[in-house]
Write an enzyme that holds these catalytic residues in place. Structure first.
Site, mmCIF file in Angstrom:
data_model
loop_
_atom_site.group_PDB
_atom_site.id
_atom_site.type_symbol
_atom_site.label_atom_id
_atom_site.label_comp_id
_atom_site.label_asym_id
_atom_site.label_seq_id
_atom_site.Cartn_x
_atom_site.Cartn_y
_atom_site.Cartn_z
ATOM 1 C CB SER A 1 35.638 40.467 38.258
ATOM 2 O OG SER A 1 35.837 41.671 38.014
ATOM 3 C CG HIS B 1 33.729 44.690 41.827
ATOM 4 N ND1 HIS B 1 34.941 44.676 41.612
ATOM 5 C CD2 HIS B 1 33.786 43.770 40.582
ATOM 6 C CE1 HIS B 1 35.571 44.009 41.106
ATOM 7 N NE2 HIS B 1 35.314 44.016 40.078
ATOM 8 C CG HIS C 1 38.156 47.457 38.405
ATOM 9 N ND1 HIS C 1 37.560 47.061 38.899
ATOM 10 C CD2 HIS C 1 39.649 46.293 37.921
ATOM 11 C CE1 HIS C 1 37.607 46.207 39.379
ATOM 12 N NE2 HIS C 1 38.759 45.569 38.448
ATOM 13 C CE1 TYR D 1 35.755 48.458 34.766
ATOM 14 C CE2 TYR D 1 38.074 47.574 34.230
ATOM 15 C CZ TYR D 1 37.197 47.556 35.188
ATOM 16 O OH TYR D 1 36.002 46.809 35.708
ATOM 17 C CD GLU D 2 35.585 50.812 39.310
ATOM 18 O OE1 GLU D 2 34.427 51.314 39.483
ATOM 19 O OE2 GLU D 2 36.466 50.016 39.775
ATOM 20 C CB ALA E 1 38.197 38.076 36.468
ATOM 21 C CG MET F 1 41.194 45.494 31.685
ATOM 22 S SD MET F 1 39.245 46.047 31.550
ATOM 23 C CE MET F 1 39.423 44.917 29.283
ATOM 24 C CB SER F 2 42.025 44.174 38.300
ATOM 25 O OG SER F 2 43.025 42.558 38.402
ATOM 26 C CG ASN G 1 37.830 35.783 29.441
ATOM 27 O OD1 ASN G 1 37.650 35.764 30.324
ATOM 28 N ND2 ASN G 1 38.683 36.120 28.070
ATOM 29 C CG HIS H 1 31.193 41.321 32.441
ATOM 30 N ND1 HIS H 1 32.216 41.500 32.671
ATOM 31 C CD2 HIS H 1 30.218 41.678 33.285
ATOM 32 C CE1 HIS H 1 32.265 41.768 34.685
ATOM 33 N NE2 HIS H 1 31.352 42.132 34.576
HETATM 34 N N1 HPA Z 1 40.776 40.697 28.805
HETATM 35 C C1 HPA Z 1 40.897 41.530 30.028
HETATM 36 N N2 HPA Z 1 40.240 41.803 30.824
HETATM 37 C C2 HPA Z 1 39.012 40.545 31.380
HETATM 38 C C3 HPA Z 1 39.286 39.745 30.032
HETATM 39 C C4 HPA Z 1 39.788 39.261 28.855
HETATM 40 O O1 HPA Z 1 39.781 38.480 28.505
HETATM 41 N N3 HPA Z 1 38.255 38.052 31.069
HETATM 42 C C5 HPA Z 1 38.097 38.801 32.156
HETATM 43 N N4 HPA Z 1 39.393 40.412 32.074
#
Ligand code: HPA
Length: 270
Positions: A28, A59, A81, A83-84, A111, A209-210, A233, A245
């Site tokens: 990302s 993306h 992903h 989640y998609e 990320a 998540m990847s 973050n 996000h």
């Molecule tokens: N949690 C899950 N996935 C993420 C995060 C997070 O805090 N930051 C970037 N991808």
């Protein structure tokens, strides 16, 4: 499945006049590195037989193949992903295809949220090991023997030499680098503070998540893998403010020059 993989890799091979030797999966906001690839061939996922199409903002959804440093790279600008809504098989198809094209080295980036309190947004984390808490496994179903064994060893998914190289390049370039375990959850909701406390107690340093589907698959095929997370973050509950996000995208944008220096330095010496 093997038929689908072959069709996709045959199509890509027909578009290329080089044989790439490093696969690069750009996470990302980190896809910009692909812009620096020269002598490039761009292959859109939508044109490749059997390929799913990426839906996430930020993306691009294409392979960029060409030269970066002195390496011939095949970069994924955008990944698929869980989640998609994609199946694990679809998520890892590009990695199977890379292997079919002769690629033995895989550099995966993402990320991630920082769980370890010693981390700061903007840090890069060398992935030492992972926890697969996605609730699924890309190797589920019939095993394709030509790729690897039914029950692959996972003792060293992330190649030690490559991890040491990444650390050396970061230190040489004064880039803040940390090391830790990456935990993959399915998403798309971010974690709760209670989940983050649980994950910290389980030895996780960063959450995302990847990546894990791709690295399990690449490890199955015996590829040399390096994983790097950009801590965009702090995970939920670590700081008082809620997660956004936008913050993830902003930090990824801010670290672009360092990210580029780090990855190019690694490529040069790998
Ligand atoms: N949690 C899950 N996935 C993420 C995060 C997070 O805090 N930051 C970037 N991808």
């Amino acid at each position: 499945m093997i038929h689908k993989i072959n069709e996709a890799s045959d199509y890509i091979k027909s578009k290329l006049d080089i044989e790439p030797d490093v696969g690069l999966i750009l996470g990302s906001g980190l896809g910009v590195l692909a812009e620096e690839i020269t002598n490039r061939t761009v292959i859109k996922y939508e044109d490749i037989p059997n390929f799913p199409v990426s839906t996430v903002e930020g993306h691009a959804g294409q392979f960029v193949v060409g030269n970066l440093q002195d390496k011939k790279v095949m970069a994924m600008q955008g990944r698929f992903h869980f989640y998609e809504g994609y199946d694990m098989e679809e998520i890892v198809l590009p990695v199977r295809v890379m292997y079919k094209l002769g690629i033995e080295n895989l550099l995966v980036t993402n990320a991630a949220g920082g769980i370890n309190r010693n981390f700061d947004p903007g840090n890069f984390m060398i992935i030492q090991d992972h926890l697969n808490l996605m609730g699924d496994n890309p190797l589920k179903g019939e095993n394709i023997e030509e790729f690897g064994p039914r029950f692959p060893d996972m003792s060293e998914v992330y190649n030690e030499e490559l991890r040491e190289l990444a650390e050396k390049i970061a230190v040489e370039n004064k880039i803040k680098i940390v090391k830790g375990n990456y935990v993959a959850l399915s998403g798309p909701s971010y974690e709760t503070p209670a989940e983050i406390r649980h994950l910290r107690n389980s030895g996780a340093d960063a959450v995302g998540m990847s990546t894990v589907p791709e690295t399990i698959t690449a490890n199955h095929m015996g590829m040399n893998i390096l994983g790097i997370s950009c801590i965009t973050n702090m995970a939920a509950g670590v700081l008082p403010q809620p997660l956004d996000h936008k913050e993830v995208v902003e930090i990824a944008e801010k670290v672009k020059p360092e990210f580029s220096t780090l990855i190019k330095g690694i490529l040069k010496e790998m």
